[in-house]
Design a protein around this motif. Sequence first.
Motif, PDB file in Angstrom:
ATOM      1  N   LYS A   1       0.845  -1.317   0.035  1.00  0.00           N
ATOM      2  CA  LYS A   1       0.013  -0.290   0.147  1.00  0.00           C
ATOM      3  C   LYS A   1       0.803   1.206  -0.117  1.00  0.00           C
ATOM      4  CE  LYS A   1      -4.678   1.703   2.474  1.00  0.00           C
ATOM      5  NZ  LYS A   1      -5.254   1.471   3.600  1.00  0.00           N
ATOM      6  N   GLY A   2       0.349   2.251  -0.671  1.00  0.00           N
ATOM      7  CA  GLY A   2       0.957   3.364  -1.013  1.00  0.00           C
ATOM      8  C   GLY A   2       2.616   3.105  -1.848  1.00  0.00           C
ATOM      9  N   CYS A   3       2.725   1.961  -2.512  1.00  0.00           N
ATOM     10  CA  CYS A   3       3.781   1.898  -3.459  1.00  0.00           C
ATOM     11  C   CYS A   3       3.200   1.186  -5.122  1.00  0.00           C
ATOM     12  CB  CYS A   3       4.872   0.682  -2.523  1.00  0.00           C
ATOM     13  SG  CYS A   3       6.437   0.934  -3.704  1.00  0.00           S
ATOM     14  N   SER A   4       3.850   1.753  -5.960  1.00  0.00           N
ATOM     15  CA  SER A   4       3.601   2.126  -6.891  1.00  0.00           C
ATOM     16  C   SER A   4       4.082   0.481  -7.867  1.00  0.00           C
ATOM     17  CB  SER A   4       3.559   2.933  -8.453  1.00  0.00           C
ATOM     18  OG  SER A   4       5.249   3.377  -8.572  1.00  0.00           O
ATOM     19  N   THR A   5       5.369  -0.097  -7.082  1.00  0.00           N
ATOM     20  CA  THR A   5       5.726  -0.748  -7.131  1.00  0.00           C
ATOM     21  C   THR A   5       5.865  -2.112  -6.828  1.00  0.00           C
ATOM     22  OG1 THR A   5       7.733  -0.071  -7.231  1.00  0.00           O
ATOM     23  CG2 THR A   5       8.333  -1.912  -7.564  1.00  0.00           C
ATOM     24  N   THR A   6       6.048  -2.684  -8.169  1.00  0.00           N
ATOM     25  CA  THR A   6       4.944  -4.444  -8.016  1.00  0.00           C
ATOM     26  C   THR A   6       6.396  -5.034  -7.780  1.00  0.00           C
ATOM     27  OG1 THR A   6       2.904  -4.420  -9.237  1.00  0.00           O
ATOM     28  CG2 THR A   6       3.874  -6.518  -9.104  1.00  0.00           C
ATOM     29  N   TYR A   7       6.452  -6.120  -7.020  1.00  0.00           N
ATOM     30  CA  TYR A   7       7.370  -7.003  -5.921  1.00  0.00           C
ATOM     31  C   TYR A   7       7.297  -8.192  -6.618  1.00  0.00           C
ATOM     32  CZ  TYR A   7       8.350  -2.601  -3.358  1.00  0.00           C
ATOM     33  OH  TYR A   7       8.573  -1.283  -2.906  1.00  0.00           O
ATOM     34  N   LYS A   8       8.409  -8.935  -6.389  1.00  0.00           N
ATOM     35  CA  LYS A   8       8.554 -10.371  -6.741  1.00  0.00           C
ATOM     36  C   LYS A   8       8.355 -10.431  -5.356  1.00  0.00           C
ATOM     37  CE  LYS A   8      10.922 -14.072  -8.085  1.00  0.00           C
ATOM     38  NZ  LYS A   8      11.981 -14.167  -7.824  1.00  0.00           N
ATOM     39  N   ASP A   9       9.890 -10.751  -4.692  1.00  0.00           N
ATOM     40  CA  ASP A   9      10.223 -10.442  -3.220  1.00  0.00           C
ATOM     41  C   ASP A   9      10.791  -9.530  -3.191  1.00  0.00           C
ATOM     42  OD1 ASP A   9      10.817 -13.492  -3.791  1.00  0.00           O
ATOM     43  OD2 ASP A   9      12.704 -13.012  -4.944  1.00  0.00           O
ATOM     44  N   CYS A  10      10.053  -8.468  -1.200  1.00  0.00           N
ATOM     45  CA  CYS A  10      10.411  -7.309  -1.224  1.00  0.00           C
ATOM     46  C   CYS A  10      10.392  -7.097   0.395  1.00  0.00           C
ATOM     47  CB  CYS A  10       8.775  -6.401  -1.596  1.00  0.00           C
ATOM     48  SG  CYS A  10       7.536  -7.263  -1.000  1.00  0.00           S
ATOM     49  N   LYS A  11      10.900  -6.285   0.085  1.00  0.00           N
ATOM     50  CA  LYS A  11      11.545  -6.060   1.962  1.00  0.00           C
ATOM     51  C   LYS A  11      10.785  -4.139   2.457  1.00  0.00           C
ATOM     52  CE  LYS A  11      16.374  -6.716   2.047  1.00  0.00           C
ATOM     53  NZ  LYS A  11      17.947  -5.964   2.243  1.00  0.00           N
ATOM     54  N   VAL A  12       9.863  -4.749   3.865  1.00  0.00           N
ATOM     55  CA  VAL A  12       9.321  -3.583   4.239  1.00  0.00           C
ATOM     56  C   VAL A  12       9.614  -3.460   5.832  1.00  0.00           C
ATOM     57  CG1 VAL A  12       6.656  -4.387   3.090  1.00  0.00           C
ATOM     58  CG2 VAL A  12       7.112  -5.723   5.042  1.00  0.00           C
TER      59      VAL A  12
ATOM     60  N   SER B   1       9.626   0.436   1.684  1.00  0.00           N
ATOM     61  CA  SER B   1       9.375  -1.019   1.054  1.00  0.00           C
ATOM     62  C   SER B   1      10.378  -0.603  -0.404  1.00  0.00           C
ATOM     63  CB  SER B   1       8.554  -1.429   0.144  1.00  0.00           C
ATOM     64  OG  SER B   1       7.651  -0.637  -0.485  1.00  0.00           O
ATOM     65  N   ARG B   2      10.922  -1.907  -0.464  1.00  0.00           N
ATOM     66  CA  ARG B   2      12.283  -1.687  -1.599  1.00  0.00           C
ATOM     67  C   ARG B   2      11.975  -3.481  -2.415  1.00  0.00           C
ATOM     68  NH1 ARG B   2      17.059  -3.495  -1.750  1.00  0.00           N
ATOM     69  NH2 ARG B   2      18.347  -3.657  -0.322  1.00  0.00           N
ATOM     70  N   THR B   3      12.688  -3.437  -3.439  1.00  0.00           N
ATOM     71  CA  THR B   3      12.729  -4.885  -3.795  1.00  0.00           C
ATOM     72  C   THR B   3      13.689  -5.677  -3.378  1.00  0.00           C
ATOM     73  OG1 THR B   3      12.256  -4.076  -5.930  1.00  0.00           O
ATOM     74  CG2 THR B   3      13.549  -5.999  -6.042  1.00  0.00           C
ATOM     75  N   TRP B   4      13.771  -7.286  -2.503  1.00  0.00           N
ATOM     76  CA  TRP B   4      14.642  -7.847  -1.991  1.00  0.00           C
ATOM     77  C   TRP B   4      15.274  -8.415  -3.334  1.00  0.00           C
ATOM     78  CZ3 TRP B   4      13.103 -12.889   0.572  1.00  0.00           C
ATOM     79  CH2 TRP B   4      14.486 -13.389   1.875  1.00  0.00           C
ATOM     80  N   ASP B   5      16.613  -7.646  -3.779  1.00  0.00           N
ATOM     81  CA  ASP B   5      16.799  -8.474  -5.053  1.00  0.00           C
ATOM     82  C   ASP B   5      18.836  -9.940  -4.163  1.00  0.00           C
ATOM     83  OD1 ASP B   5      19.293  -9.923  -6.891  1.00  0.00           O
ATOM     84  OD2 ASP B   5      19.613  -7.509  -6.997  1.00  0.00           O
ATOM     85  N   TRP B   6      18.260 -11.090  -4.433  1.00  0.00           N
ATOM     86  CA  TRP B   6      19.126 -11.650  -3.586  1.00  0.00           C
ATOM     87  C   TRP B   6      20.683 -11.812  -3.660  1.00  0.00           C
ATOM     88  CZ3 TRP B   6      16.279 -16.957  -3.661  1.00  0.00           C
ATOM     89  CH2 TRP B   6      14.623 -16.930  -2.770  1.00  0.00           C
ATOM     90  N   ARG B   7      20.976 -11.215  -5.980  1.00  0.00           N
ATOM     91  CA  ARG B   7      22.199 -10.893  -5.751  1.00  0.00           C
ATOM     92  C   ARG B   7      22.683 -10.169  -4.597  1.00  0.00           C
ATOM     93  NH1 ARG B   7      20.017  -9.651 -11.986  1.00  0.00           N
ATOM     94  NH2 ARG B   7      18.716  -8.060 -10.361  1.00  0.00           N
TER      95      ARG B   7
ATOM     96  N   SER C   1       7.456 -14.228  -3.089  1.00  0.00           N
ATOM     97  CA  SER C   1       6.539 -14.581  -3.675  1.00  0.00           C
ATOM     98  C   SER C   1       6.060 -15.828  -4.141  1.00  0.00           C
ATOM     99  CB  SER C   1       5.817 -13.217  -4.606  1.00  0.00           C
ATOM    100  OG  SER C   1       6.625 -13.298  -5.379  1.00  0.00           O
ATOM    101  N   THR C   2       6.986 -16.347  -5.125  1.00  0.00           N
ATOM    102  CA  THR C   2       7.072 -17.336  -5.290  1.00  0.00           C
ATOM    103  C   THR C   2       7.863 -19.242  -4.543  1.00  0.00           C
ATOM    104  OG1 THR C   2       9.235 -17.353  -6.881  1.00  0.00           O
ATOM    105  CG2 THR C   2       7.365 -16.481  -8.159  1.00  0.00           C
ATOM    106  N   CYS C   3       7.676 -19.757  -5.527  1.00  0.00           N
ATOM    107  CA  CYS C   3       8.528 -21.494  -5.243  1.00  0.00           C
ATOM    108  C   CYS C   3       8.339 -21.078  -3.597  1.00  0.00           C
ATOM    109  CB  CYS C   3       9.012 -22.150  -5.211  1.00  0.00           C
ATOM    110  SG  CYS C   3      10.613 -20.818  -5.756  1.00  0.00           S
TER     111      CYS C   3
END
Length: 122
Positions: free
Chosen positions: A17-28, A33-39, A120-122
């Motif tokens: 809520k309040g963020c326009s980004t669609t995340y695959k994995d995220c940190k809040v 919030s922001r993308t959780w980039d495993w790399r 958000s996947t497997c």
Amino acid sequence: MSSPEIASLSWGQMKVKGCSTTYKDCKVWPGGSRTWDWRETGTNHSPGVQPADLEEVVKKGVKTVVIGRGMSEALQVPASTVDYLKKNGIDVLVLQTEKAAAEYNALAAQGVRVGGVFHSTC
């Protein structure tokens, strides 16, 4: 500053809520919030979530961290990661991602300073 609600969750997609980004994995965390980039930390399903994945969330002053292990719980969470949070005085919940998001939202609605990392996947 309150923790933002997870507005929607489906396979491979999360909205905060309040963020326009669609995340695959995220940190809040409270206020963001922001993308959780495993790399960034070399994270993989095994050995799983590393303390380095959580440092940013911990620095936001959270009291509880919710870890979403994926829809099929493929993402591991080693004891060292749970120990890292507990040593910092933070309660930790490790759950299947849909359950984790629901628990996170319930805690946020109660005004708890809650943060999380969600796969958000497997």
